[in-house]
Design an enzyme around this catalytic site. Structure first.
Site, PDB file in Angstrom:
ATOM      1  N   CYS A  21       6.574  16.683  -2.046  1.00 34.11           N
ATOM      2  CA  CYS A  21       6.019  16.319  -0.746  1.00 34.11           C
ATOM      3  C   CYS A  21       7.173  16.183   0.247  1.00 34.11           C
ATOM      4  O   CYS A  21       8.353  16.243  -0.122  1.00 34.11           O
ATOM      5  CB  CYS A  21       5.246  15.010  -0.843  1.00 34.11           C
ATOM      6  SG  CYS A  21       6.304  13.591  -1.278  1.00 34.11           S
ATOM      7  N   HIS A  83      11.016   4.836  -2.314  1.00 31.17           N
ATOM      8  CA  HIS A  83       9.964   3.836  -2.505  1.00 31.17           C
ATOM      9  C   HIS A  83      10.081   2.652  -1.552  1.00 31.17           C
ATOM     10  O   HIS A  83       9.151   1.858  -1.432  1.00 31.17           O
ATOM     11  CB  HIS A  83       9.994   3.328  -3.951  1.00 31.17           C
ATOM     12  CG  HIS A  83      10.059   4.432  -4.957  1.00 31.17           C
ATOM     13  ND1 HIS A  83      11.229   4.809  -5.583  1.00 31.17           N
ATOM     14  CD2 HIS A  83       9.105   5.265  -5.419  1.00 31.17           C
ATOM     15  CE1 HIS A  83      10.985   5.826  -6.394  1.00 31.17           C
ATOM     16  NE2 HIS A  83       9.714   6.124  -6.315  1.00 31.17           N
ATOM     17  N   HIS A 133       5.783  -1.779  -9.633  1.00 30.85           N
ATOM     18  CA  HIS A 133       6.227  -0.508  -9.064  1.00 30.85           C
ATOM     19  C   HIS A 133       7.178  -0.789  -7.903  1.00 30.85           C
ATOM     20  O   HIS A 133       6.940  -1.699  -7.103  1.00 30.85           O
ATOM     21  CB  HIS A 133       5.024   0.305  -8.572  1.00 30.85           C
ATOM     22  CG  HIS A 133       5.364   1.706  -8.182  1.00 30.85           C
ATOM     23  ND1 HIS A 133       5.921   2.018  -6.959  1.00 30.85           N
ATOM     24  CD2 HIS A 133       5.239   2.887  -8.851  1.00 30.85           C
ATOM     25  CE1 HIS A 133       6.115   3.326  -6.894  1.00 30.85           C
ATOM     26  NE2 HIS A 133       5.711   3.873  -8.029  1.00 30.85           N
ATOM     27  N   GLU A 135       7.713   0.566  -5.062  1.00 34.16           N
ATOM     28  CA  GLU A 135       7.097   0.568  -3.729  1.00 34.16           C
ATOM     29  C   GLU A 135       6.358  -0.734  -3.466  1.00 34.16           C
ATOM     30  O   GLU A 135       6.434  -1.301  -2.370  1.00 34.16           O
ATOM     31  CB  GLU A 135       6.139   1.752  -3.574  1.00 34.16           C
ATOM     32  CG  GLU A 135       5.500   1.790  -2.186  1.00 34.16           C
ATOM     33  CD  GLU A 135       4.377   2.799  -2.050  1.00 34.16           C
ATOM     34  OE1 GLU A 135       3.484   2.569  -1.213  1.00 34.16           O
ATOM     35  OE2 GLU A 135       4.383   3.820  -2.773  1.00 34.16           O
ATOM     36  N   SER A 232       4.024   7.362 -10.446  1.00 34.89           N
ATOM     37  CA  SER A 232       2.666   6.883 -10.208  1.00 34.89           C
ATOM     38  C   SER A 232       1.731   8.023  -9.841  1.00 34.89           C
ATOM     39  O   SER A 232       0.656   8.180 -10.422  1.00 34.89           O
ATOM     40  CB  SER A 232       2.668   5.832  -9.091  1.00 34.89           C
ATOM     41  OG  SER A 232       1.353   5.446  -8.747  1.00 34.89           O
TER      42      SER A 232
END
Length: 325
Positions: A21, A83, A133, A135, A232
């Protein structure tokens, strides 16, 4: 053909879109440009993106991956991962005189800004995300208190907040679209006045790749998701395929394919998480062809054109360097 052939005459279907991305492209570019400008070592807090191949490639170029900032010498150049980080980490970097290039995905930064705005308005915030996680830790660390984390509808039922009439919610950017919608629905049912984000926090790439797998899976009897186990969004792609009733495996690369998975399969779907490079996809395709697949076809899908600029400080340094050449 050898005795190892297990996918005789099978067709390979490639999801579209798949793989990198804009946020991942930008993060990798930041590390590589920092290495070009300053030379090794460049310290990176946590894995720049959750992909083993990418991390090892950058390590080979001189990036040093660290868990905490105290592992970098004072004054060193440090890159924050895609993140994002907490305000406490930013403060620590400043206090230690570290020179920071911030590779936080702009779509994660958008969530951080939402949190700051909502807390400034006096609202408590519920975050939908996966505990532990990076993030999630970074987003929870944008405020000193007043935030709650939920992962499931059951968590919402058990949630105790200080002021039920003054709530807002945000989400991790890489969640299952369907799971996040279910949890958000439970929040709105329990707290009817809860304020939702002006625009979905789940990023465009997460949405697009999950939608692509929803189109891919019904055409296949096996789906291979290229991505690392700590990614994830890659795990969510595997789950999307499985929910469509198709066998699915998350693999780091071609070496992880068990030929037995392909036994008797007529149509094998392949996709990749947002942090997995296309080179790994092509290696997987080649391995599946070695195991007997005879054709490869890309599914119709979105052509993404999103791109994020480099941080201004890094862009200026690049421009200055180029002007001297």
């Amino acid at each position: 053909m050898t005795a190892e052939v297990t996918a005789a005459d099978a067709e390979v279907l490639l999801a579209q879109p798949r793989g990198f991305c804009a946020g991942v492209d930008r993060a990798i570019d930041i590390v590589e440009r920092a290495l070009e400008l300053h030379g090794a070592p460049i310290y990176v807090r946590h894995e720049i993106v959750h992909n083993r191949y990418v991390v090892e490639d950058l390590r080979g170029k001189g990036a040093v991956f660290i868990d905490e900032l105290d592992q970098a010498p004072a004054g060193a150049i440090v890159v924050f991962s895609a993140h994002g980080v907490s305000q406490a980490v930013r403060g620590e970097a400043e206090a230690r005189g570290l020179r920071v290039f911030d590779a936080t995905c702009p779509l994660v930064t958008k969530v951080h800004i939402e949190v700051a705005r909502m807390r400034a308005a006096g609202r408590e915030i519920v975050m939908i995300g996966h505990k532990g996680h990076p993030e999630v830790e970074g987003t929870l660390g944008q405020a000193q208190g007043g935030m709650y984390l939920v992962e499931t509808v059951e968590d919402v039922a058990a949630l105790q907040v200080s002021d039920p009439g003054n709530l807002a919610y945000v989400t991790q950017t890489t969640l299952s679209v369907d799971d996040a919608a279910a949890v958000a629905g439970a929040l709105k049912a329990r707290f009817p006045g809860i304020v939702e984000p002006k625009k979905s926090d789940i990023c465009y790439a997460t949405q697009n790749r999950q939608d692509a797998v929803k189109l891919l899976a019904p055409e296949c009897d096996l789906v291979l998701v290229v991505g690392s186990t700590n990614s994830s969004n890659s795990n969510r792609l595997r789950e999307v395929a499985e929910r469509k009733g198709v066998a699915a495996y998350l693999i780091d690369g071609a070496h992880a394919i068990d030929p037995a998975w392909l036994q008797g399969r007529r149509s094998i779907g392949i996709t990749a998480g947002a942090s997995a490079p296309e080179v790994l996809v092509q290696q997987v395709v080649e391995r599946v062809r070695e195991l007997g697949a005879v054709s490869v076809r890309t599914m119709p899908g979105l052509e993404e054109s999103v791109a994020f600029p480099l941080p201004k400080g890094l862009s200026r340094k690049i421009a200055q360097t180029e002007s001297l050449e």
